[in-house]
Design a protein around this motif. Structure first.
Motif, PDB file in Angstrom:
ATOM      1  N   ASP A 101      26.284  73.863 100.031  1.00 19.81           N
ATOM      2  CA  ASP A 101      25.158  74.298 100.859  1.00 19.81           C
ATOM      3  C   ASP A 101      23.993  74.792 100.009  1.00 19.81           C
ATOM      4  N   VAL A 102      24.279  75.601  98.996  1.00 23.05           N
ATOM      5  CA  VAL A 102      23.228  76.136  98.124  1.00 23.05           C
ATOM      6  C   VAL A 102      22.602  75.011  97.303  1.00 23.05           C
ATOM      7  N   LEU A 144      13.409  80.633  97.889  1.00 25.81           N
ATOM      8  CA  LEU A 144      14.222  81.812  98.201  1.00 25.81           C
ATOM      9  C   LEU A 144      14.350  82.015  99.708  1.00 25.81           C
ATOM     10  N   ASN A 145      13.262  81.797 100.445  1.00 25.88           N
ATOM     11  CA  ASN A 145      13.323  81.922 101.909  1.00 25.88           C
ATOM     12  C   ASN A 145      14.266  80.889 102.518  1.00 25.88           C
ATOM     13  N   ARG A 146      14.248  79.669 101.996  1.00 26.10           N
ATOM     14  CA  ARG A 146      15.176  78.632 102.484  1.00 26.10           C
ATOM     15  C   ARG A 146      16.623  78.996 102.160  1.00 26.10           C
ATOM     16  N   LEU A 147      16.852  79.517 100.956  1.00 26.60           N
ATOM     17  CA  LEU A 147      18.214  79.913 100.569  1.00 26.60           C
ATOM     18  C   LEU A 147      18.737  81.031 101.471  1.00 26.60           C
ATOM     19  N   ARG A 148      17.874  81.921 101.879  1.00 28.12           N
ATOM     20  CA  ARG A 148      18.291  83.043 102.741  1.00 28.12           C
ATOM     21  C   ARG A 148      18.752  82.578 104.114  1.00 28.12           C
ATOM     22  N   THR A 149      18.379  81.356 104.496  1.00 33.24           N
ATOM     23  CA  THR A 149      18.796  80.833 105.806  1.00 33.24           C
ATOM     24  C   THR A 149      20.155  80.133 105.747  1.00 33.24           C
ATOM     25  N   VAL A 150      20.686  79.934 104.547  1.00 33.74           N
ATOM     26  CA  VAL A 150      21.983  79.259 104.397  1.00 33.74           C
ATOM     27  C   VAL A 150      23.091  80.179 104.903  1.00 33.74           C
TER      28      VAL A 150
END
Length: 161
Positions: A101-102, A144-150
């Motif tokens: 996912d990451v 970073l914002n996209r990663l926080r949604t994982v």
């Protein structure tokens, strides 16, 4: 701090043209971030983020001798986008698809990765340290914002190491 002048490095540095500059490893400033320079002995100017812990500590101490070594600096406005390495850390709940996912989010951002390390913490969570190449602070913030949604990502932040 004194007024800045132009530098061929793409960074405008206080009163000195073509000054040798290097980016501080402690805060890894990115194009577009507010920066400040520190005059080193024999090594030119080291560029830090204005929010860098070292600069903030110097401001808090307010030692006149040390403060004279800090000079104004800014990114040139006509600077073309350039790849800069940014360190990130991602705290996650350890799960079956975590790595996939990451990696998928980073891959979809089309960012080169030069370092990627995952280790387990004592509390059972996973910590990922990665170094990615970005062209601006804005591009890093988007990642970073996209990663926080994982799913299973607890936090994703910039790191200094």
């Amino acid at each position: 701090m004194r007024k800045p002048s132009k530098s061929s490095t793409g960074i405008i540095v206080d009163g000195i043209e073509n000054m040798e500059v290097k980016l501080a490893r402690c805060c890894s400033p990115l194009q577009g971030e507010k920066i400040v320079g520190f005059t080193t002995v024999g090594h030119g100017i080291t560029i830090h983020k204005q929010q860098c812990r070292k600069y903030q500590e110097a401001l808090a101490k307010n030692d006149p001798e040390e403060m004279q070594r800090w000079v104004s600096a800014a990114w040139a406005s006509n600077l073309p986008a350039a790849e800069m390495k940014a360190n990130i850390e991602i705290l996650c709940v350890n799960s079956m698809n975590l790595l996939n996912d990451v990696s998928q989010v980073i891959g979809e951002a089309h960012l080169p990765v030069s370092n990627f390390n995952l280790h387990m913490k004592k509390d059972g969570n996973a910590m990922i340290h990665a170094t990615v190449s970005v062209s601006s602070a804005e591009q890093l913030d988007t990642l970073l914002n996209r990663l926080r949604t994982v799913r299973d990502v607890i936090s994703a932040d910039r790191a200094a190491y």
